[in-house]
Enzyme design. Structure first.
Site, PDB file in Angstrom:
ATOM      1  N   ASN A  36       0.845  -1.188   0.000  1.00  0.00           N
ATOM      2  CA  ASN A  36       0.000   0.000   0.000  1.00  0.00           C
ATOM      3  C   ASN A  36       0.885   1.243   0.000  1.00  0.00           C
ATOM      4  OD1 ASN A  36      -2.355   1.482   0.122  1.00  0.00           O
ATOM      5  ND2 ASN A  36      -2.526   1.364   2.350  1.00  0.00           N
ATOM      6  N   SER A 126      -4.380   2.808  18.070  1.00  0.00           N
ATOM      7  CA  SER A 126      -5.415   3.731  17.595  1.00  0.00           C
ATOM      8  C   SER A 126      -6.384   4.081  18.714  1.00  0.00           C
ATOM      9  CB  SER A 126      -6.174   3.051  16.458  1.00  0.00           C
ATOM     10  OG  SER A 126      -7.356   3.758  16.155  1.00  0.00           O
ATOM     11  N   TYR A 151     -10.147  -4.926  12.256  1.00  0.00           N
ATOM     12  CA  TYR A 151      -9.031  -3.976  12.276  1.00  0.00           C
ATOM     13  C   TYR A 151      -8.789  -3.458  13.694  1.00  0.00           C
ATOM     14  CZ  TYR A 151      -6.913   0.611  12.413  1.00  0.00           C
ATOM     15  OH  TYR A 151      -6.149   1.684  12.801  1.00  0.00           O
ATOM     16  N   LYS A 155      -5.542  -4.035  16.754  1.00  0.00           N
ATOM     17  CA  LYS A 155      -4.822  -3.047  17.570  1.00  0.00           C
ATOM     18  C   LYS A 155      -4.881  -3.445  19.051  1.00  0.00           C
ATOM     19  CE  LYS A 155      -3.472  -0.693  14.124  1.00  0.00           C
ATOM     20  NZ  LYS A 155      -2.059  -0.831  13.728  1.00  0.00           N
ATOM     21  N   ASN A 180      -6.875  11.210  14.749  1.00  0.00           N
ATOM     22  CA  ASN A 180      -7.054  11.157  13.288  1.00  0.00           C
ATOM     23  C   ASN A 180      -5.904  11.847  12.550  1.00  0.00           C
ATOM     24  OD1 ASN A 180      -9.717  10.652  14.524  1.00  0.00           O
ATOM     25  ND2 ASN A 180     -10.411  10.560  12.416  1.00  0.00           N
ATOM     26  N   ARG A 232     -13.990  14.769  15.931  1.00  0.00           N
ATOM     27  CA  ARG A 232     -12.736  14.011  15.963  1.00  0.00           C
ATOM     28  C   ARG A 232     -11.588  14.963  16.266  1.00  0.00           C
ATOM     29  NH1 ARG A 232     -16.070  10.809  15.736  1.00  0.00           N
ATOM     30  NH2 ARG A 232     -16.357   9.015  14.367  1.00  0.00           N
TER      31      ARG A 232
END
Ligand code: UD1
Length: 338
Positions: A36, A126, A151, A155, A180, A232
């Site tokens: 990626n 995260s 996902y 974490k 973020n 956020r």
């Protein structure tokens, strides 16, 4: 000066961290499987820092390759581990690919680190581990709640693996819980390269403004917030990168208080989706085409960081605000499309 292995070092946060490591006088060794990311990023890093970091294309799922890597680099002082899959929706479709990549690679790396007496480890975590937190801003004491997606679970499991592994006295680790991450390097030489249609807000905004997407969908305006849209904590990627340098130095210099530590990385300021759009319109002079649509499943109402521990214990503070991050994100989008 320390020698630091950066896995996923050609990715969005990894590449910015390599530059900050080099700026601080450290040597960065990059591994990345280019799943990626692109080799062009290596040239970008070299153009910015005037130092070409060593790079190896390597898949951390291959245990023998990881062992071989760390045998050859047994003099490294620490590992910053970014290499992982990160798309929430995709993780629901392909949970085993997420567990194999995010957990398998972590275990391979930790085993090879132990074999080669490499003691210092930084893990990309995260704020998703907090879910819908009861108290805002979110401190590190806020409970970790069951993950909403594979996902998110990788974490949490990753952190648990580090809790167990650091008990043996052979490893020190810091998990950095990002809020973020947005923005790009101010040179516009490196930045975020989302594969396909962006899932995250800021790349969707810049791609809409540049004409790649027709319209931004704002997911819900009926949340209990000041304007009805979700809140956020958007943090500039260069601030985030600097926090990794501070964290790995903390371990290398043995300044950590515990074998396993956790820090929230955010600005401490929450912004609504509409405030992010307004910031973009202000810094770009563009008017953004958007419409309000239904809520997106799995979104929490509000998440922003209590930064006290990161400020006082880690000794790091975000310096850039939302407008600066949006300016760099927009400059990057214009650069890559023109
Ligand atoms: C998302 C992931 C999170 C991951 C993080 C990594 C979900 C539910 N959460 O966080 O697990 O750690 O990315 O960067 O996917 N928004 C829109 N329109 C869009 C895109 C987003 O209105 O086209 C809104 C969202 O509803 C949210 C905010 O913008 O309120 C931020 O969204 P996003 O950038 O996807 O980040 P998170 O959902 O916070």
């Amino acid at each position: 000066m320390a020698k630091i292995l950066v896995t996923g070092g050609l990715g969005f946060i990894g590449s910015h961290t390599v530059i900050e490591l080099q700026k601080a006088g450290h040597e960065a060794v990059i591994v990345d499987n280019l799943d990626n990311s692109s080799l062009d990023v290596l040239d970008g890093i070299t153009a910015i820092s005037a130092i070409k970091p060593s790079f190896e294309k390597l898949d951390l799922r291959l245990k023998s390759a990881v062992e071989n890597l760390l045998q050859r680099h047994s003099d490294i002082d620490g590992i910053i581990h970014f290499a992982a899959y990160k798309a929430v929706g995709e993780s629901v479709e392909k949970p085993l690919a997420y567990y194999e990549n995010n957990i398998g690679s972590l275990v391979n790396l930790l085993q090879a680190a132990e074999q080669n007496q490499i003691k210092n480890f930084i893990f990309s975590s995260s704020c998703t581990v907090y879910g819908e937190a009861k108290e805002l801003p979110i401190s590190e004491d806020s409970p970790v709640v069951p993950a909403e997606s594979p996902y998110g679970n990788t974490k949490q499991i990753g952190e648990e693996i580090l809790v167990d592994t650091t008990k043996g006295g052979k490893l020190n680790a810091i998990a950095l819980r990002y809020f973020n991450p947005i923005g790009a390097h101010e040179s516009a030489i490196i930045g975020e390269l989302p594969a396909g249609v962006p899932q995250n807000l800021v790349p969707y905004i810049t791609q809409t403004a540049i004409g790649l997407r027709q319209q931004l969908s704002v997911y819900g305006d009926d949340y209990p917030t000041r304007d009805g849209t979700c809140i956020r904590d958007y943090i500039h990627v260069v601030d985030l990168a600097k926090a990794h340098v501070t964290a790995v130095e903390r371990l290398v210099e043995q300044k950590n208080n515990q074998a396993f530590e956790v820090f929230n990385l955010g600005t401490g300021t929450g912004s609504t989706v509409l405030e992010v759009i307004k910031s973009f319109e202000k810094i770009s002079g563009e008017s953004l085409n958007y419409q309000i649509v239904a809520r997106r499943e799995g979104d929490v109402t509000a998440a922003y960081a209590n930064t006290t521990k990161a400020n006082n214990v880690l000794g790091w503070k975000a310096e850039k605000n939302l407008d600066e991050a949006m300016t760099d994100a927009w400059r990057w989008e214009q650069k890559i499309r023109n």
